[in-house]
Write an enzyme that holds these catalytic residues in place. Structure first.
Site, short mmCIF file in Angstrom:
data_model
loop_
_atom_site.label_atom_id
_atom_site.label_comp_id
_atom_site.label_asym_id
_atom_site.label_seq_id
_atom_site.Cartn_x
_atom_site.Cartn_y
_atom_site.Cartn_z
CE LYS A 8 -0.37 14.34 2.39
NZ LYS A 8 -1.29 12.36 2.75
CB SER A 61 -4.74 10.39 3.36
OG SER A 61 -4.27 9.86 4.86
CB SER A 113 -1.85 12.05 6.37
OG SER A 113 -1.97 11.50 5.68
N1 GLN Z 1 -4.87 7.58 8.66
C1 GLN Z 1 -4.53 6.36 8.44
C2 GLN Z 1 -3.55 5.87 8.98
O1 GLN Z 1 -3.53 6.95 9.10
C3 GLN Z 1 -4.75 6.73 5.98
C4 GLN Z 1 -3.76 7.42 6.03
C5 GLN Z 1 -2.95 8.01 5.16
O2 GLN Z 1 -4.23 7.54 3.95
N2 GLN Z 1 -2.33 7.88 4.47
O3 GLN Z 1 -3.24 5.25 8.62
#
Ligand code: GLN
Length: 471
Positions: free
Chosen positions: A73, A172, A148
């Site tokens: 990532k 994420s 994400s």
């Molecule tokens: N979807 C969650 C957020 O927007 C988690 C994001 C993540 O785990 N990086 O914060």
């Protein structure tokens, strides 16, 4: 799509070489371009590395991930390559060093093929917040792959890399794994070094693998886990042999079902799919018990207060002076800061910085931030209590399957609710894994989440591996 076992078999029989395998994946990356899963591909570097691993294989000195082709990532630093975090503000920023995880993968002879697309600074649940365009779900390109780490999930699902590293701050890794139909593992906070992971919310962030199988996820975890003096929050506890937890029975295993995660709001097809797995566990001798996590209703609010507070502080460093993008045509230093941040960050990141700054401001600190910290402790205690009676918990990973692109992007609260079952693990610092659990009537993957005690990845891997055999 191939698992590492099939790669090992081909390498051993001499059907192909690491170089040949790397070429296969480079071709897959080219074919899959339209999915927008990758932000960078390193063909020369990857092929050079593959040739050197081939030499080690013939000399019998190759590492445990020899020939595994991986993507990472784009929030994880790889020396000499860009690390954009899906943001315009870091568009041309080149990392001066390797993250500890990257260094460990390389020493294990994994081949690093490229960097994956992501929501800007890992903020989002659909990978629509990338400054470099949205990532598409391979099964239906009008839909989102979750986020994400959507790029990493898609890279694995589309056969662009054998495995991939993502980061999980509130879900994420697990949520995109569920949406795309792959395995996604978030380790215990402190199990894997965060050195070289660009920070979103430092007390929540964890790095973990995506894979087609639990076995491959376990292999990658075994290499990246372990104490790192460069990360003061990494914990110095022994790393077990995760492979030894696989191919085990579940007889006598105590599995907790938190009632709060199975409300009427849960999609009925997801509920039915999970219940089928629970029946199989029961018929194989596992003990299924109802447990209660009484503070569940506060997890989303607590997460979005504390994670935005940490984000607002972490993102203060992008000021136009030190990293990446700097706005031109400004008259003084203050305007340079303001313009660089205004033009460099996207709308979701700005929203989080504002929210976080607000909850930390003098008049509201006690009402929001301090209270949030107290509720975080209550949520952690819920898990400690539950784990007195059970060895792991099983829940759905997400309340629904993949949604259409654009469906939730104008309604942040709806988007935040996609994380309703995943944020608790980050608040409590416990490990969690999402595994494929069939599909709904539209053919979209369903994810089953297994949560474990701190540092007990072995148990959740064992259950995941057992359930994988059920279709
Ligand atoms: N979807 C969650 C957020 O927007 C988690 C994001 C993540 O785990 N990086 O914060």
């Amino acid at each position: 799509m191939r698992t590492y076992d099939s790669i090992v078999a081909d390498l051993q029989s001499g059907v192909t070489s690491c170089e040949g395998i790397t070429r296969e994946y480079l071709a897959a990356a080219e074919r899959g371009k339209g999915l927008n899963a990758l932000l960078a591909v390193f063909p020369e570097r990857a092929l050079e590395q593959a040739r050197s691993v081939d030499k080690k294989l013939s000399a019998g000195t190759a590492g445990p991930l020899a020939g595994m082709v991986m993507t990472v990532k784009d929030v994880i630093c790889q020396k000499g390559e860009k690390v954009t975090c899906g943001s315009k503000i870091l568009e041309n920023f080149v990392s001066p060093y390797d993250a500890t995880v990257v260094e460990r993968l390389r020493s294990a002879d994994a081949i690093l093929l490229g960097k994956t697309n992501m929501d800007e600074f890992a903020m989002g649940s659909s990978t629509e917040n990338s400054a470099f365009g949205r990532v598409k779900l391979p099964q239906d390109e009008s839909r989102v792959p979750g986020g994400s780490s959507g790029g990493s999930a898609v890279a694995v699902k589309a056969g662009i890399s054998t495995t991939s590293l993502g980061s999980d701050t509130g879900g994420s890794i697990r949520q995109p794994a569920a949406f795309t139909g792959v395995v996604g593992l978030k380790p215990t906070y402190g199990r894997v070094s965060r050195f070289g992971l660009v920070a979103f919310a430092s007390s929540f962030d964890s790095i973990g693998p995506f894979a087609l199988t639990t076995k491959d996820a376990a292999r990658v975890l075994g290499v990246i886990a372990g104490y790192d003096p460069a990360d003061s929050t990494s914990v110095n506890v022994p790393v077990p042999d995760y492979g030894a937890s696989l191919n085990k029975e579940v007889k006598g295993l105590r599995v907790g079902i938190p009632g709060e995660y199975f409300t009427d709001a849960l999609d009925s097809e997801i509920r039915a799919a999970i219940e089928r797995r629970l029946d199989v566990l029961r018929s194989n001798g596992a003990v299924i018990r109802e447990v209660s996590l009484p503070h569940t209703e506060y997890t989303i609010a607590t997460y979005y207060i504390l994670a935005t507070a940490e984000a607002s502080s972490n993102l203060a460093r992008y000021d136009g002076a030190r990293y990446g993008f700097r706005a031109g045509g400004v008259k003084d230093l203050t305007e340079m800061y303001v313009q660089s941040r205004s033009k460099g960050f996207g709308p979701e990141v700005k929203r989080r910085i504002m929210l976080g700054t607000y909850v930390l401001s003098a008049g509201y600190y006690d009402a929001y931030y301090r209270k949030g910290q107290k509720v975080r402790r209550l949520i952690q205690n819920d898990f400690i209590e539950a784990f007195k009676n059970v060895d792991c918990l099983i829940t759905p990973t997400t309340p629904s399957t993949s949604f259409k692109a654009g469906e939730k992007s104008n309604d942040p609260l709806q988007m935040y609710l996609s994380d309703v079952f995943t944020t608790s693990a980050n608040l409590a610092g416990i490990p969690g894994i999402s595994i494929p659990c069939g599909t709904d009537q539209q053919g979209l993957p369903i994810g089953l989440q297994i949560l474990g005690k701190q540092f007990d990845e072995a148990t959740i891997l064992r259950v995941a591996d057992f359930l994988e055999t059920i279709h």
